[in-house]
Structures are given as structure tokens and as C-alpha cells.
Design a protein around this motif. Sequence first.
Motif, PDB file in Angstrom:
ATOM      1  N   LEU A   1       3.602  -1.649   4.921  1.00  0.00           N
ATOM      2  CA  LEU A   1       2.803  -2.645   5.628  1.00  0.00           C
ATOM      3  C   LEU A   1       1.321  -2.643   5.257  1.00  0.00           C
ATOM      4  O   LEU A   1       0.613  -3.607   5.554  1.00  0.00           O
ATOM      5  N   VAL A   2       0.852  -1.572   4.626  1.00  0.00           N
ATOM      6  CA  VAL A   2      -0.566  -1.493   4.251  1.00  0.00           C
ATOM      7  C   VAL A   2      -0.663  -1.352   2.735  1.00  0.00           C
ATOM      8  O   VAL A   2      -0.462  -0.256   2.199  1.00  0.00           O
ATOM      9  N   PRO A   3      -0.974  -2.427   2.017  1.00  0.00           N
ATOM     10  CA  PRO A   3      -1.099  -2.349   0.558  1.00  0.00           C
ATOM     11  C   PRO A   3      -2.206  -1.383   0.149  1.00  0.00           C
ATOM     12  O   PRO A   3      -3.227  -1.258   0.828  1.00  0.00           O
ATOM     13  N   SER A   4      -1.993  -0.689  -0.959  1.00  0.00           N
ATOM     14  CA  SER A   4      -2.985   0.288  -1.415  1.00  0.00           C
ATOM     15  C   SER A   4      -4.304  -0.368  -1.797  1.00  0.00           C
ATOM     16  O   SER A   4      -5.356   0.281  -1.775  1.00  0.00           O
ATOM     17  N   ASP A   5      -4.271  -1.659  -2.160  1.00  0.00           N
ATOM     18  CA  ASP A   5      -5.496  -2.362  -2.534  1.00  0.00           C
ATOM     19  C   ASP A   5      -6.020  -3.257  -1.413  1.00  0.00           C
ATOM     20  O   ASP A   5      -6.805  -4.173  -1.656  1.00  0.00           O
TER      21      ASP A   5
ATOM     22  N   LEU B   1      -9.474  -1.493   3.763  1.00  0.00           N
ATOM     23  CA  LEU B   1      -9.715  -0.060   3.600  1.00  0.00           C
ATOM     24  C   LEU B   1     -11.130   0.233   3.122  1.00  0.00           C
ATOM     25  O   LEU B   1     -11.591   1.373   3.217  1.00  0.00           O
ATOM     26  N   ARG B   2     -11.785  -0.796   2.590  1.00  0.00           N
ATOM     27  CA  ARG B   2     -13.161  -0.621   2.124  1.00  0.00           C
ATOM     28  C   ARG B   2     -14.169  -1.298   3.048  1.00  0.00           C
ATOM     29  O   ARG B   2     -15.346  -1.403   2.706  1.00  0.00           O
ATOM     30  N   SER B   3     -13.707  -1.756   4.196  1.00  0.00           N
ATOM     31  CA  SER B   3     -14.594  -2.453   5.122  1.00  0.00           C
ATOM     32  C   SER B   3     -15.532  -1.477   5.816  1.00  0.00           C
ATOM     33  O   SER B   3     -15.246  -0.283   5.950  1.00  0.00           O
TER      34      SER B   3
END
Length: 261
Positions: free
Chosen positions: A211-215, A219-221
Motif C-alpha cells: 500500500l505504500v510505494p517506495s517512491d 515519505l519526503r514531505s
Amino acid sequence: MRRVWQLYVAHVLLFVFYAAAIGYVAQRYGHSHLLDEFNVAGLIEQPVATLTQGLMLKFKPLNLDVLPLYIVLMAGFPPLLIVMMRWPNAALAASISVYLSARLFGWNFSAYPSGDWYFNPFTWQLLFTLGAWAALGGRARMQVLARSRAVLAASIAFVVFAAVVTLADRFETTAFLPTGMLEWFVPNDKTNLAPYRVLHFLAVAVIVVRLVPSDWSGLRSAALQPLIVCGQRSLEVFCVGIFLSFVGHFILEMYSDGLAA
């Protein structure tokens, strides 16, 4: 081994200051029961022996069980890494064998003044090894399984089931559960890392991978940066958290009656 030394020094310093803080509060405010509640009474009764055992990681005040486990696992990681770099599946199989043997034969480290370690290194090493195995290529080898809809559905079902059982036991509303089911999960075997805990870890891992893509840009927010920093500074966060937990416990004990009124 530098990280092991850092962890050991952090543990010793935390051990000393934590025990001193508990002793001071217990004496200053007349709450002598805190010495027993936080398992530091031995430092008053037998200071030399207890401190020596603390330096050997055998004596641990309340909530200081995690760092000794981490120290032992990190100390054993270099030889594990050497084997895993060449034979990752064999290393994982050996880890599973140690886990099963420890549960079957009762292997554990002895604690002081009695009992065993709360977190059994012989069983908890499995999670450590699984993480290393996944980082060294195991994740790619498991992609086909992780992408299976059946595996995803089973993982979600198991996580939901675990939440239901846990909440039912916590709020004492277990009447709706089938007879005997609760005995499989309660009391919760954290010491020896019960198999259903390993399954829960794997189920959550499958859900996150799917459910959470690595890209994923989130994740960078900026909103997640504090969480990322906490992960990068886990040792400092843990040490501060230990002190804050004691402070919070003491405040609640001092003022709970007033708040209730």
C-alpha cells in the motif's frame, strides 16, 4: 563494534542517572514504593553487587530491557552479516532454528537477582535477522509473494483479528470469542516472541509494501520529517523517552486524586 560500544555507554549512563532519579524522588517525596516498582531497591540493599550485575547487563531497572537486548544482537551481528552476505537463506534458516530451539528448550539469559531476560535474545534475534535478510535481497525474492492478493487479504485479516483479540482482552469483552481461542494469545508471550507476533510483523510488512510505494512523495514531505529524524536518532529518543515515562508516572501518581476530583 563501535555501535555496540556506543550502546553500552548509553546504557550505563542511562542506568546510573535513571536509578539516581528514582532514588531521589522516592526519598524526597516519601514514595519508597517506587524503588520496588521500578526494580531499583537492590541498589539500596546491595549496591556493589547490583551495580556490578548492572554493568554485566544482568540487572535492569524497569523499562531498561531494550538496550541490553540491542547490545547483544549488535555484538552478534558481524558474524551473522558475513554468513548472510554469502548464504542469506542459510543464515535465515539458522536463525529460525535458534528461535525454535529457544522456545522448545527454554534457552534464555539469566537475570539478576533471579529470573531471565524479559526480551529473550535467542528468540528476538529472529526479527533482527529478518530485517537484515530483507535488506540484503530477501525483499526482492519475496516480491511475488507480497504482490499476491490472497497474501494481502490474509495479512489484513490477521491484523484485524489481532486488533479485535487484543482490544477484547484489554476491555474484558471476550464473551463473543470462541471458547478456548483466547488461551492461544493471552497471556501475550512477549519474552519469547510468540509465533503470532512474528506473523503479525510479517503481515504488517506485506501491507506496507503493497500500500505504500517506495517512491511515494509523502515519505519526503516536511510533515514526516520529525518521524524520520526520530528514527535516525532512535537511541537519543529512547533515552529521553525512558526519563519522560518515569516523570509522567510520577506526576500521575502525585496528582491523579486531584484530577479525578
